[in-house]
Design an enzyme around this catalytic site. Structure first.
Site, PDB file in Angstrom:
ATOM      1  N   SER A   1       1.174  -1.266   0.156  1.00 23.68           N
ATOM      2  CA  SER A   1      -0.048  -0.137  -0.039  1.00 23.68           C
ATOM      3  C   SER A   1       0.868   1.421   0.208  1.00 23.68           C
ATOM      4  O   SER A   1       1.923   1.272   0.462  1.00 23.68           O
ATOM      5  CB  SER A   1      -0.977  -0.299   1.255  1.00 23.68           C
TER       6      SER A   1
ATOM      7  N   GLU B   1       0.147   3.713   1.789  1.00 25.68           N
ATOM      8  CA  GLU B   1       0.294   4.017   3.295  1.00 25.68           C
ATOM      9  C   GLU B   1       1.645   3.732   3.643  1.00 25.68           C
ATOM     10  O   GLU B   1       2.260   4.379   5.023  1.00 25.68           O
ATOM     11  CB  GLU B   1      -0.645   3.258   3.980  1.00 25.68           C
TER      12      GLU B   1
ATOM     13  N   TYR C   1      -1.459   0.263  10.876  1.00 25.08           N
ATOM     14  CA  TYR C   1      -1.750  -0.558   9.392  1.00 25.08           C
ATOM     15  C   TYR C   1      -0.426  -0.140   8.397  1.00 25.08           C
ATOM     16  O   TYR C   1      -0.014  -1.139   7.776  1.00 25.08           O
ATOM     17  CB  TYR C   1      -2.898   0.171   8.866  1.00 25.08           C
TER      18      TYR C   1
HETATM   19  P1  NAP Z   1     -11.265  -4.433   2.004  1.00 21.61           P
HETATM   20  O1  NAP Z   1     -12.631  -4.321   1.216  1.00 21.61           O
HETATM   21  O2  NAP Z   1     -11.209  -4.100   3.497  1.00 21.61           O
HETATM   22  O3  NAP Z   1     -11.459  -6.132   2.153  1.00 21.61           O
HETATM   23  C1  NAP Z   1     -10.610  -6.800   3.150  1.00 21.61           C
HETATM   24  C2  NAP Z   1     -10.464  -8.194   3.099  1.00 21.61           C
HETATM   25  O4  NAP Z   1      -9.648  -8.852   4.051  1.00 21.61           O
HETATM   26  C3  NAP Z   1     -12.037  -8.640   3.399  1.00 21.61           C
HETATM   27  O5  NAP Z   1     -12.439  -9.737   2.366  1.00 21.61           O
HETATM   28  C4  NAP Z   1     -11.628  -9.424   4.873  1.00 21.61           C
HETATM   29  O6  NAP Z   1     -12.738 -10.550   4.974  1.00 21.61           O
HETATM   30  C5  NAP Z   1     -10.350  -9.892   4.770  1.00 21.61           C
HETATM   31  N1  NAP Z   1      -9.976 -10.267   6.097  1.00 21.61           N
HETATM   32  C6  NAP Z   1      -9.918  -9.526   7.157  1.00 21.61           C
HETATM   33  N2  NAP Z   1      -9.278 -10.302   8.099  1.00 21.61           N
HETATM   34  C7  NAP Z   1      -8.990 -11.552   7.727  1.00 21.61           C
HETATM   35  C8  NAP Z   1      -8.314 -12.681   8.112  1.00 21.61           C
HETATM   36  N3  NAP Z   1      -8.021 -12.741   9.291  1.00 21.61           N
HETATM   37  N4  NAP Z   1      -7.913 -13.851   7.326  1.00 21.61           N
HETATM   38  C9  NAP Z   1      -8.389 -13.894   5.852  1.00 21.61           C
HETATM   39  N5  NAP Z   1      -9.098 -12.636   5.335  1.00 21.61           N
HETATM   40  C10 NAP Z   1      -9.333 -11.612   6.152  1.00 21.61           C
HETATM   41  O7  NAP Z   1      -9.990  -4.135   1.207  1.00 21.61           O
HETATM   42  P2  NAP Z   1      -9.996  -3.834  -0.123  1.00 21.61           P
HETATM   43  O8  NAP Z   1      -9.989  -2.343  -0.388  1.00 21.61           O
HETATM   44  O9  NAP Z   1     -10.418  -4.741  -1.075  1.00 21.61           O
HETATM   45  O10 NAP Z   1      -8.330  -4.218  -0.277  1.00 21.61           O
HETATM   46  C11 NAP Z   1      -7.678  -5.255  -0.657  1.00 21.61           C
HETATM   47  C12 NAP Z   1      -6.222  -5.350  -0.224  1.00 21.61           C
HETATM   48  O11 NAP Z   1      -5.445  -4.236  -0.897  1.00 21.61           O
HETATM   49  C13 NAP Z   1      -6.032  -5.019   1.407  1.00 21.61           C
HETATM   50  O12 NAP Z   1      -4.833  -5.910   1.840  1.00 21.61           O
HETATM   51  C14 NAP Z   1      -5.858  -3.588   1.744  1.00 21.61           C
HETATM   52  O13 NAP Z   1      -4.931  -3.257   2.867  1.00 21.61           O
HETATM   53  C15 NAP Z   1      -4.718  -3.544   0.384  1.00 21.61           C
HETATM   54  N6  NAP Z   1      -4.836  -2.009  -0.206  1.00 21.61           N
HETATM   55  C16 NAP Z   1      -6.070  -1.548  -0.554  1.00 21.61           C
HETATM   56  C17 NAP Z   1      -6.048  -0.118  -0.897  1.00 21.61           C
HETATM   57  C18 NAP Z   1      -7.276   0.460  -1.469  1.00 21.61           C
HETATM   58  O14 NAP Z   1      -7.193   1.846  -1.726  1.00 21.61           O
HETATM   59  N7  NAP Z   1      -8.487  -0.416  -1.543  1.00 21.61           N
HETATM   60  C19 NAP Z   1      -4.795   0.279  -1.436  1.00 21.61           C
HETATM   61  C20 NAP Z   1      -3.649  -0.116  -1.308  1.00 21.61           C
HETATM   62  C21 NAP Z   1      -3.712  -1.395  -0.796  1.00 21.61           C
HETATM   63  P3  NAP Z   1     -14.012 -10.283   5.988  1.00 21.61           P
HETATM   64  O15 NAP Z   1     -15.221 -10.098   5.102  1.00 21.61           O
HETATM   65  O16 NAP Z   1     -14.077 -11.577   6.620  1.00 21.61           O
HETATM   66  O17 NAP Z   1     -14.089  -9.354   6.911  1.00 21.61           O
HETATM   67  O1  F7E Z   2      -9.257   8.172   4.338  1.00 21.46           O
HETATM   68  C1  F7E Z   2      -9.145  11.438   5.564  1.00 21.46           C
HETATM   69  C2  F7E Z   2      -8.280  10.778   6.274  1.00 21.46           C
HETATM   70  O2  F7E Z   2     -10.290   6.070   5.274  1.00 21.46           O
HETATM   71  C3  F7E Z   2      -8.505   8.818   3.234  1.00 21.46           C
HETATM   72  C4  F7E Z   2      -7.364   1.969   2.673  1.00 21.46           C
HETATM   73  O3  F7E Z   2      -7.739   1.510   1.404  1.00 21.46           O
HETATM   74  O4  F7E Z   2      -6.154   3.518   1.282  1.00 21.46           O
HETATM   75  C5  F7E Z   2      -7.059   3.707   2.044  1.00 21.46           C
HETATM   76  O5  F7E Z   2      -6.555   4.167   3.550  1.00 21.46           O
HETATM   77  C6  F7E Z   2      -8.075  10.335   4.002  1.00 21.46           C
HETATM   78  C7  F7E Z   2      -7.498  10.182   5.244  1.00 21.46           C
HETATM   79  O6  F7E Z   2      -8.321   5.912   3.343  1.00 21.46           O
HETATM   80  C8  F7E Z   2     -12.629  11.304   7.155  1.00 21.46           C
HETATM   81  O7  F7E Z   2      -7.945  11.219   7.353  1.00 21.46           O
HETATM   82  C9  F7E Z   2     -11.018  12.873   6.323  1.00 21.46           C
HETATM   83  O8  F7E Z   2      -6.381  11.346   5.069  1.00 21.46           O
HETATM   84  O9  F7E Z   2     -10.587   6.799   2.859  1.00 21.46           O
HETATM   85  P1  F7E Z   2      -9.662   6.394   3.968  1.00 21.46           P
HETATM   86  P2  F7E Z   2      -6.762   5.809   3.859  1.00 21.46           P
HETATM   87  O10 F7E Z   2      -6.332   6.177   5.174  1.00 21.46           O
HETATM   88  O11 F7E Z   2      -6.164   6.726   2.584  1.00 21.46           O
HETATM   89  C10 F7E Z   2      -4.877   2.918   1.482  1.00 21.46           C
HETATM   90  C11 F7E Z   2      -4.082   3.238   0.244  1.00 21.46           C
HETATM   91  C12 F7E Z   2      -4.921   1.746   1.843  1.00 21.46           C
HETATM   92  O12 F7E Z   2      -4.082   0.819   1.884  1.00 21.46           O
HETATM   93  C13 F7E Z   2      -5.924   1.539   3.154  1.00 21.46           C
HETATM   94  O13 F7E Z   2      -6.201   0.176   3.289  1.00 21.46           O
HETATM   95  O14 F7E Z   2      -9.624  10.738   4.205  1.00 21.46           O
HETATM   96  N1  F7E Z   2     -10.483  11.564   6.293  1.00 21.46           N
HETATM   97  N2  F7E Z   2     -12.366  12.702   6.955  1.00 21.46           N
HETATM   98  C14 F7E Z   2     -11.461  10.649   6.363  1.00 21.46           C
HETATM   99  N3  F7E Z   2     -11.359   9.423   6.368  1.00 21.46           N
HETATM  100  C15 F7E Z   2     -12.323   8.658   6.758  1.00 21.46           C
HETATM  101  N4  F7E Z   2     -12.347   7.238   6.518  1.00 21.46           N
HETATM  102  N5  F7E Z   2     -13.530   9.102   7.530  1.00 21.46           N
HETATM  103  C16 F7E Z   2     -13.473  10.634   7.360  1.00 21.46           C
HETATM  104  O15 F7E Z   2     -14.718  11.050   7.967  1.00 21.46           O
END
Ligand code: NAP
Ligand code: F7E
Length: 331
Positions: A123, A125, A147
């Site tokens: 990520s 992050e 995270y």
């Molecule tokens: P998400 O919607 O939060 O999905 C997370 C998945 O992880 C869910 O299917 C959840 O299953 C599963 N999980 C949680 N705990 C687990 C465990 N103990 N064993 C097996 N599975 C488990 O995340 P996403 O947005 O699809 O992202 C997919 C991956 O990419 C994640 O690793 C995330 O950190 C990473 N990522 C996401 C972004 C983004 O912007 N979306 C960017 C960079 C990296 P349950 O339904 O059982 O909870």
């Molecule tokens: O926040 C700000 C918050 O929770 C984005 C995950 O998929 O992307 C995701 O992480 C920004 C942050 O995503 C609210 O402080 C303001 O600066 O949508 P987010 P994230 O933290 O960037 C990365 C790439 C991952 O890998 C992660 O798994 O928005 N913000 N107000 C808020 N965020 C939330 N959630 N809620 C608010 O009310």
């Protein structure tokens, strides 16, 4: 026919990736954890061709069993605790699932069949408080949440299994990617949902944290294509995936509300509850390497992403409301 095992199949990316792999002719196995997982039915409905297999990233034996039973060519490790605020509340569990879970999966591969190709969902992050912008594969990591720290561990253990055991293991360093399937707590979906609810007269206010945070937001459907491409290359490597454009949370609010003919300033209020103990202020991805080597390009730009999400939430809510939607006074 190639076989793929996907962890995190119930999440946003899991469903898009499974759809993409099925369209490429794969046999897809999706790992689901827990008894009576409420999201199992959603997966079965969205992607009925995928096979469900039990397993948990906290349980080494279940991963070995899943790999032995399915004998996949490729494993995509998308499972994680992925919500940054939750990682502050449960840092130890986040380390176990998001960090050590990667080691458990790599161990399962090493033990059962080290020829299996492995994708790790790393990520942006991990860059956290990066000193340079945009960020690329050479930018040093400075994570700002439990995270982000767990993802840095996952990144390095993936690299280590590549170097130590010759496993074809890749890190996709993905910047934020969103869609109508995004979890409701992430900021983009929170905004698109609330804007649609306000439009339909179901809500008046939206509470948010830091409006100045800046992110590189792309479309999840585009990003899963990159995951697959990484595992089709002659050599394993790590790639940054992003659009190269960044916008603030304020910009997202403005675009979402404006699309519905609303003024976000009349509805959005700031609430300390949604600020983080330590914040990532700004991120922007430089995907030149992925564009050059994988031939990957994003197809959806920011204004279209916002529109797609708002329209989907509006349609979804109208569907839920049924005939009430037409009779209710909208803003
Ligand atoms: P998400 O919607 O939060 O999905 C997370 C998945 O992880 C869910 O299917 C959840 O299953 C599963 N999980 C949680 N705990 C687990 C465990 N103990 N064993 C097996 N599975 C488990 O995340 P996403 O947005 O699809 O992202 C997919 C991956 O990419 C994640 O690793 C995330 O950190 C990473 N990522 C996401 C972004 C983004 O912007 N979306 C960017 C960079 C990296 P349950 O339904 O059982 O909870
Ligand atoms: O926040 C700000 C918050 O929770 C984005 C995950 O998929 O992307 C995701 O992480 C920004 C942050 O995503 C609210 O402080 C303001 O600066 O949508 P987010 P994230 O933290 O960037 C990365 C790439 C991952 O890998 C992660 O798994 O928005 N913000 N107000 C808020 N965020 C939330 N959630 N809620 C608010 O009310």
């Amino acid at each position: 026919m190639k076989k793929a095992l996907v962890t995190g199949i119930t999440g946003q990316d899991g469903v898009y990736l499974a759809e993409h792999l099925l369209s490429q002719g794969y046999d897809v196995f999706g790992m689901i954890r827990g008894q009576n997982n409420p999201r199992r039915a959603t997966v079965e409905q969205a992607i009925p061709q995928a096979h469900i297999i039990d397993g948990d990233l906290l349980d080494q034996g279940s991963l070995i069993a899943a790999i032995s039973k399915t004998q996949p060519d490729e494993v995509y490790n998308l499972g994680a605790i992925s919500f940054v605020p939750l990682s502050f509340k449960q840092p130890e569990l986040t380390g176990e699932v998001t960090g050590l879970g990667v080691t458990r999966m790599l161990e399962a591969i090493r033990i059962v069949n080290s020829k299996i190709r492995f994708y790790q969902a790393s990520s942006s992050e991990m860059f956290g408080a990066a000193k340079t912008s945009p960020q690329n594969e050479a930018t040093p990591f400075h994570p700002r949440s439990p995270y982000g720290v767990a993802k840095v561990y996952g990144y390095y253990i993936t690299l280590n299994y590549r170097e130590a055991y010759g496993i074809f293991a890749c890190n996709g360093i993905l910047f934020n990617h969103e869609s109508p399937r995004r979890g409701l707590d992430f900021v983009t979906r929170k905004i698109s949902r609330a804007a649609a609810r306000i439009k339909l007269g179901l809500e008046k206010k939206l509470k948010l944290g830091n409006l100045e945070a800046r992110r590189d937001w792309g479309f999840a459907g585009d990003y899963v294509r990159a995951m697959h491409l990484m595992l089709q290359q002659p050599q394993p490597d790590d790639y940054v995936i992003g659009t190269g454009e960044s916008h603030t949370v304020r910009d997202f609010c403005n675009a979402a509300f404006r699309h519905l003919g609303l003024d976000w300033r009349e509805h959005v209020v700031q609430d300390q509850e949604f600020t983080r103990p330590s914040e990532v202020d700004t991120l922007c991805g430089d995907s030149s390497k992925a564009r050059r080597i994988l031939g990957w390009e994003p197809s959806v730009r920011f204004p279209d992403l916002v529109r797609m999400m708002v329209e989907a939430d509006l349609a979804d809510l109208k569907h839920e409301m049924g005939p009430r939607a037409a009779s209710r006074p909208s803003r």
